[in-house]
Enzyme design. Sequence first.
Site, PDB file in Angstrom:
ATOM      1  CG  PHE A  67      -2.137  -1.043   0.842  1.00 15.97           C
ATOM      2  CD1 PHE A  67      -3.010  -0.863  -0.210  1.00 15.97           C
ATOM      3  CD2 PHE A  67      -2.293  -2.185   1.619  1.00 15.97           C
ATOM      4  CE1 PHE A  67      -4.005  -1.782  -0.495  1.00 15.97           C
ATOM      5  CE2 PHE A  67      -3.292  -3.114   1.349  1.00 15.97           C
ATOM      6  CZ  PHE A  67      -4.149  -2.905   0.281  1.00 15.97           C
ATOM      7  CB  SER A  68       0.531   4.487   1.727  1.00 16.08           C
ATOM      8  OG  SER A  68      -0.761   4.712   1.214  1.00 16.08           O
ATOM      9  CB  VAL A  69       5.455   1.204   2.021  1.00 16.58           C
ATOM     10  CG1 VAL A  69       6.943   1.054   1.721  1.00 16.58           C
ATOM     11  CG2 VAL A  69       5.246   1.167   3.539  1.00 16.58           C
TER      12      VAL A  69
END
Length: 382
Positions: A67-69
């Site tokens: 996801f947002s990594v």
Amino acid sequence: MSTSSGFCRDEFAGVRAVFDEHFASGAELGAALCVTVDGDPVLDLWGGYADPAQTIPWAADTLVNVFSVTKTMTALCALLLVDRGELDLDRRVAHYWPEFAANGKADIEVRHLLSHTSGVSGWDKPIELADIYDTEAAAARLATQAPWWEPGTASGYHAINYGHLIGELVRRITGRSLGRFFADELAGPLGADFHIGTGPEHADRIATLVAPELPDFDLSALDQDSVLIKTLTSPWLEVSETVTPAWRAAEIGAINGHGNARSVARVQSLIANGGELGGRRFLSPATIELIFREQADGLDLALLVPLRFGIGYGLPRPSTFPHIPQGRVCWWAGYGGSMVVNDLDRRITFAYTMNRMATGLIGSDRCDSYLAATFDTVGQVR
């Protein structure tokens, strides 16, 4: 006897013990943890299972949607172009992408995109998740919109469209898609098994995500015109969609990167290591310092959590995230709990990936326990 595989320097045995405890308790299903010092791993662990039925062991090369990594990888792509003089943080986005000037966005600067302060934190409805897989078409839609708040005055987390915005700048400048540029300029040279746009040849290595149990909450009771609702539901992200080949193959530079703790730490450690890794300089010290140009510090309009953003990364905010160390530190986290932390003072990178998602959008209790154990150890060792 340890339940995790991999290696760990003796002084980090306490971190491994915490990791193993979470498998023993059943809190973790499958996960990986990596810590580098001076760009070299001092701990590289994995364990558990890649599937909910617990039939496929999590292996050394298991990948998972982080996801947002992914946003930290997208930010690095932009910083490479800044370092080369091809992208200026203080220039208007429309200088590189003229269509973006439409509907009151002519004065939005590149730095506003990288710090979630542009006012363009999602798509105007109607939009479905599948509509964003065509990244050029989805970016063109963003170019026609009006901002949802006055650009530069506050952050509003660009949850799903961050990579479409930055990726379009990369494409306009280099002629390459974000995923291609990332593979050519970062993952390839660094030998990092991380992908923005993941082909079917990797499918048998991808762990299955287990969605968090979310509280029963009626979103329709909230203000449908709020930045929070518009950002988080335009489009709505279904975790079940992440198993589809179409999702995996799309180059969604905000949320669909696939990697593991080792590959996340490998790429991101070039920040903690002062811009140089593997005998090659990727970024100058001056470019790395740009990360710490604070752009926003306060209640984020999309997440309703106090956040502090520099260029491309979150910056420490002890009152909100006490386990993120203070100092020259930049970090970000993915939905469900994955996280990367770059500590430039200690030249340390911490990375954690997993498939049993926690309920929070940012961090988790499990991640906090690994962070605490890691930085407690570092404080004793150095």
